[in-house]
Scaffold this motif. Structure first.
Motif: not given
Length: 202
Positions: A192-194, A84-86, A171-173
């Motif tokens: 970054l998300v991981r 989703t972030a990507e 946080l992810v968004v």
């Protein structure tokens, strides 16, 4: 008018916008590129502002549909949020309208649709929807976060779990949006998300 003709008019407007500032995009050229009369274009959208609102609404819907697809890609919650972030970062990089919607920074090249609803006299249901309010950057954060929570929490999730999950999703968004504003030099948004979600967020 057929929905297909509306789509080709929106495609033509999007293509025109990629080549020149919105102020220089002419309705007659959009109609010609889509192979319809200028009258048909005005019947469908009402005005150039109506066309702008419809175009922005379509790009918003396309972005949110991509969020749904990203959330359905993996069985692992962390990978779903990474996808989703990507998607958010790459779509905003490639699509100036999505980038403007997510950041609130509308350049002078873009149409600047009023974000509040405008009184719609359109007989076209899709145009009445386009004339409705456009989500603000904060609204988009909330929409994507809530979609992610709904998909990842599943039915019968405990209230305390969802509060924690909502924090991780938000946080992810927000990480993804920070990468839109200042692209990471290496690793990209996925890394970054991981790093931010070292364990399963659910």
């Amino acid at each position: 008018m057929m929905p297909a003709a509306r789509e080709s008019l929106l495609d033509a407007a999007y293509t025109a916008l990629a080549r020149r500032p919105w102020s220089a995009v002419r309705m007659v050229d959009v109609a010609a590129a889509a192979g319809v009369s200028r009258q048909t274009l005005y019947n469908e959208f009402g005005s150039k502002e109506g066309l702008a609102r419809a175009l922005v609404r379509r790009e918003a819907d396309g972005f949110l549909a991509g969020v749904e697809r990203a959330l359905a890609t993996h069985s692992d919650a962390r990978e779903r949020l990474t996808a989703t972030a990507e998607w958010t970062a790459s779509t905003a990089r490639e699509n100036a309208l999505v980038r403007a919607m997510l950041t609130g920074c509308w350049s002078e090249r873009l149409p600047s649709p009023t974000l509040s609803a405008v009184p719609s006299s359109s007989a076209v249901p899709a145009q009445r929807r386009a004339d409705g309010p456009l989500p603000s950057p904060g609204d988009f954060v909330a929409i994507v976060r809530d979609r992610a929570v709904a998909v990842l929490a599943g039915p019968g999730a405990h209230r305390t779990d969802t509060v924690e999950l909502a924090r991780s999703c938000e946080l992810v968004v927000r990480l993804a949006l920070s990468c839109v504003a200042a692209p990471p030099v290496e690793g990209g948004v996925g890394e970054l998300v991981r790093t931010a979600l070292p364990r399963q967020p659910v």
